[in-house]
Design a protein around this motif. Structure first.
Motif, PDB file in Angstrom:
ATOM      1  N   GLY A   1      94.822 -19.187  21.602  1.00 23.34           N
ATOM      2  CA  GLY A   1      94.700 -20.248  20.728  1.00 23.34           C
ATOM      3  C   GLY A   1      95.927 -20.217  19.582  1.00 23.34           C
ATOM      4  N   HIS A   2      95.233 -19.493  18.470  1.00 22.36           N
ATOM      5  CA  HIS A   2      96.192 -19.444  17.382  1.00 22.36           C
ATOM      6  C   HIS A   2      97.611 -19.042  17.574  1.00 22.36           C
ATOM      7  CE1 HIS A   2      97.181 -18.747  13.226  1.00 22.36           C
ATOM      8  NE2 HIS A   2      97.420 -17.478  13.226  1.00 22.36           N
ATOM      9  N   GLY A   3      97.652 -17.595  18.137  1.00 19.26           N
ATOM     10  CA  GLY A   3      99.090 -17.178  18.397  1.00 19.26           C
ATOM     11  C   GLY A   3      99.648 -17.468  19.629  1.00 19.26           C
ATOM     12  N   GLY A   4      98.913 -18.056  20.548  1.00 16.97           N
ATOM     13  CA  GLY A   4      99.551 -18.428  21.845  1.00 16.97           C
ATOM     14  C   GLY A   4      98.434 -17.905  22.877  1.00 16.97           C
ATOM     15  N   GLN A   5      98.804 -17.563  24.053  1.00 16.81           N
ATOM     16  CA  GLN A   5      97.735 -17.154  25.006  1.00 16.81           C
ATOM     17  C   GLN A   5      97.344 -15.833  25.157  1.00 16.81           C
ATOM     18  OE1 GLN A   5      96.349 -19.852  27.066  1.00 16.81           O
ATOM     19  NE2 GLN A   5      97.525 -20.847  25.613  1.00 16.81           N
ATOM     20  N   ARG A   6      97.667 -14.999  24.180  1.00 17.77           N
ATOM     21  CA  ARG A   6      97.197 -13.589  24.506  1.00 17.77           C
ATOM     22  C   ARG A   6      96.654 -13.054  23.137  1.00 17.77           C
ATOM     23  NH1 ARG A   6     100.039 -11.319  28.798  1.00 17.77           N
ATOM     24  NH2 ARG A   6     100.095  -9.241  27.748  1.00 17.77           N
ATOM     25  N   ASP A   7      96.237 -14.118  22.164  1.00 15.61           N
ATOM     26  CA  ASP A   7      95.246 -13.340  21.329  1.00 15.61           C
ATOM     27  C   ASP A   7      94.185 -12.633  21.852  1.00 15.61           C
ATOM     28  OD1 ASP A   7      97.211 -14.693  19.989  1.00 15.61           O
ATOM     29  OD2 ASP A   7      95.830 -15.838  18.338  1.00 15.61           O
ATOM     30  N   VAL A   8      93.382 -11.778  20.845  1.00 21.35           N
ATOM     31  CA  VAL A   8      92.270 -11.092  21.314  1.00 21.35           C
ATOM     32  C   VAL A   8      91.419 -10.964  20.029  1.00 21.35           C
ATOM     33  CG1 VAL A   8      93.501  -9.258  23.189  1.00 21.35           C
ATOM     34  CG2 VAL A   8      93.216  -8.820  20.797  1.00 21.35           C
TER      35      VAL A   8
ATOM     36  N   VAL B   1      85.001  -9.373  15.361  1.00 15.90           N
ATOM     37  CA  VAL B   1      86.241  -9.416  14.590  1.00 15.90           C
ATOM     38  C   VAL B   1      87.323 -10.289  15.156  1.00 15.90           C
ATOM     39  CG1 VAL B   1      87.984  -7.862  13.318  1.00 15.90           C
ATOM     40  CG2 VAL B   1      85.682  -6.895  13.887  1.00 15.90           C
ATOM     41  N   ALA B   2      87.800 -11.378  14.769  1.00 19.14           N
ATOM     42  CA  ALA B   2      88.122 -12.548  15.313  1.00 19.14           C
ATOM     43  C   ALA B   2      89.405 -13.046  15.124  1.00 19.14           C
ATOM     44  CB  ALA B   2      87.365 -13.830  15.072  1.00 19.14           C
ATOM     45  N   GLY B   3      90.322 -12.102  14.325  1.00 17.57           N
ATOM     46  CA  GLY B   3      91.710 -12.448  14.043  1.00 17.57           C
ATOM     47  C   GLY B   3      91.586 -13.654  13.170  1.00 17.57           C
ATOM     48  N   ASP B   4      92.539 -14.622  13.881  1.00 21.24           N
ATOM     49  CA  ASP B   4      92.774 -15.712  13.237  1.00 21.24           C
ATOM     50  C   ASP B   4      92.181 -16.937  14.103  1.00 21.24           C
ATOM     51  OD1 ASP B   4      94.007 -14.885  11.027  1.00 21.24           O
ATOM     52  OD2 ASP B   4      96.005 -15.533  11.389  1.00 21.24           O
ATOM     53  N   VAL B   5      91.531 -16.595  14.960  1.00 17.27           N
ATOM     54  CA  VAL B   5      90.547 -17.720  15.771  1.00 17.27           C
ATOM     55  C   VAL B   5      89.721 -18.343  14.966  1.00 17.27           C
ATOM     56  CG1 VAL B   5      88.801 -18.101  17.319  1.00 17.27           C
ATOM     57  CG2 VAL B   5      90.284 -16.241  17.943  1.00 17.27           C
ATOM     58  N   PHE B   6      89.428 -17.648  13.764  1.00 15.33           N
ATOM     59  CA  PHE B   6      88.818 -18.377  12.455  1.00 15.33           C
ATOM     60  C   PHE B   6      89.703 -17.749  11.414  1.00 15.33           C
ATOM     61  CE2 PHE B   6      85.150 -18.463  15.392  1.00 15.33           C
ATOM     62  CZ  PHE B   6      84.743 -19.556  15.341  1.00 15.33           C
TER      63      PHE B   6
ATOM     64  N   ALA C   1      96.094 -27.277  12.411  1.00 14.22           N
ATOM     65  CA  ALA C   1      97.761 -27.122  12.176  1.00 14.22           C
ATOM     66  C   ALA C   1      98.281 -25.971  12.202  1.00 14.22           C
ATOM     67  CB  ALA C   1      97.838 -27.733  10.766  1.00 14.22           C
ATOM     68  N   LEU C   2      97.371 -24.659  12.442  1.00 12.79           N
ATOM     69  CA  LEU C   2      98.193 -23.359  12.464  1.00 12.79           C
ATOM     70  C   LEU C   2      98.138 -22.762  13.933  1.00 12.79           C
ATOM     71  CD1 LEU C   2      96.510 -21.991   9.401  1.00 12.79           C
ATOM     72  CD2 LEU C   2      98.980 -22.753   9.535  1.00 12.79           C
ATOM     73  N   SER C   3      97.522 -23.697  14.756  1.00 16.08           N
ATOM     74  CA  SER C   3      97.474 -23.183  16.094  1.00 16.08           C
ATOM     75  C   SER C   3      98.377 -23.827  17.096  1.00 16.08           C
ATOM     76  CB  SER C   3      96.161 -23.702  16.713  1.00 16.08           C
ATOM     77  OG  SER C   3      95.752 -23.328  18.022  1.00 16.08           O
TER      78      SER C   3
ATOM     79  N   VAL D   1      93.581 -26.427  21.938  1.00 20.39           N
ATOM     80  CA  VAL D   1      92.736 -26.614  22.980  1.00 20.39           C
ATOM     81  C   VAL D   1      91.830 -25.451  23.247  1.00 20.39           C
ATOM     82  CG1 VAL D   1      92.111 -27.397  25.583  1.00 20.39           C
ATOM     83  CG2 VAL D   1      93.431 -28.916  23.767  1.00 20.39           C
ATOM     84  N   ALA D   2      92.827 -24.334  23.595  1.00 20.45           N
ATOM     85  CA  ALA D   2      92.360 -22.974  24.028  1.00 20.45           C
ATOM     86  C   ALA D   2      91.573 -22.139  22.748  1.00 20.45           C
ATOM     87  CB  ALA D   2      93.520 -22.266  24.274  1.00 20.45           C
TER      88      ALA D   2
END
Length: 260
Positions: A172-179, A193-198, A209-211, A215-216
């Motif tokens: 979602g945030h950075g595309g399809q391959r965030d973890v 530890v969610a990165g920028d999901v949150f 606005a940053l995503s 939807v993902a």
């Protein structure tokens, strides 16, 4: 039954966020994002989290760099024997990161795995410090020297790193391959530890606005809130997830009968 979910600040936070029988989870550097000057400029850096095996002792991992001799499964098992770093912050915070690691008795050469939640510079800007570590950046897993190995990670199939330790695909945030990294069974429950999901606690009106794929990302947020007791976001303090109980219909009927 599980009911509505709300989030709230995690009180009494210290660098030692949570422990389990297998790992300690520590927030080395808390990320931030704040407006800077006129216009839309933002000054930001990403959160850096250390997942430390409880059995690890200082310096013990310097002689056990992961290898590909036994395939991906064995390489992953070797990679989690030493300190695991989730994101590295931006290159401008290099010295602060080294100092934070040193306070935990960890040298760059001790780190055996670095997980980069996504490819933005404020989250993976210091990969060059960890030349002996395996790297899992987004969905790419490679060993020191640049040997890439397949692993099968996808939204329906987490990557099992160890007992109670997983990597989830959370696009979602950075595309399809965030973890995201999931640590189960800690003193605070399940820590994600969610990165920028949150981005931070209370980001409900701003994360879209940053995503790159809202939807993902909404799907990823819901998955995390469904299991997490504590979330470590990309740009703020860890926060607690509270699930409110919802009584079953038959229980409510019984209570009404008792009241009459």
């Amino acid at each position: 039954m599980s009911g509505p979910v709300r989030t709230e600040p995690l009180l009494g936070e210290t660098p030692l966020l949570a422990t389990s029988d297998s790992y300690s989870v520590m927030v080395l550097q808390r990320g931030f994002a704040e407006p800077h000057g006129a216009g839309d400029a933002v000054r930001a850096d990403g959160t850096v989290t250390l997942v430390l095996p409880r059995a690890w002792t200082s310096g013990s991992s310097r002689s056990m760099a992961p290898s590909a001799d036994g395939g991906t499964k064995t390489a992953l098992e070797e990679a989690v024997r030493g300190p695991i770093l989730v994101d590295t912050g931006g290159p401008w915070a290099r010295e602060a990161l080294l100092e934070a690691l040193a306070r935990q008795g960890v040298a760059p050469g001790d780190v055996t795995l670095v997980v980069g939640t996504h490819g933005h510079s404020d989250h993976i800007g210091n990969l060059g410090l960890f030349l002996r570590a395996a790297l899992l950046v987004s969905h790419d897993f490679c060993l020191p020297g640049g040997l890439y190995l397949p692993h099968g990670l996808c939204e329906m199939q987490p990557l099992i790193l160890g007992s109670g330790l997983q990597v989830w695909a959370t696009p979602g945030h950075g595309g399809q391959r965030d973890v995201s990294v999931v640590v189960e069974g800690t003193s605070l429950g399940t820590v994600v530890v969610a990165g920028d999901v949150f981005e931070r606690l209370g980001d409900e009106d701003s994360w879209q606005a940053l995503s790159e794929d809202p939807v993902a990302q909404q799907r990823s947020r819901e998955r995390i809130l469904g299991v997490a007791d504590v979330v470590v976001p990309g740009h703020g303090a860890p926060f607690r997830v509270v699930r409110e109980a919802v009584k079953r219909t038959e229980d409510l009927v019984c209570e009404d009968k008792e009241a009459t």
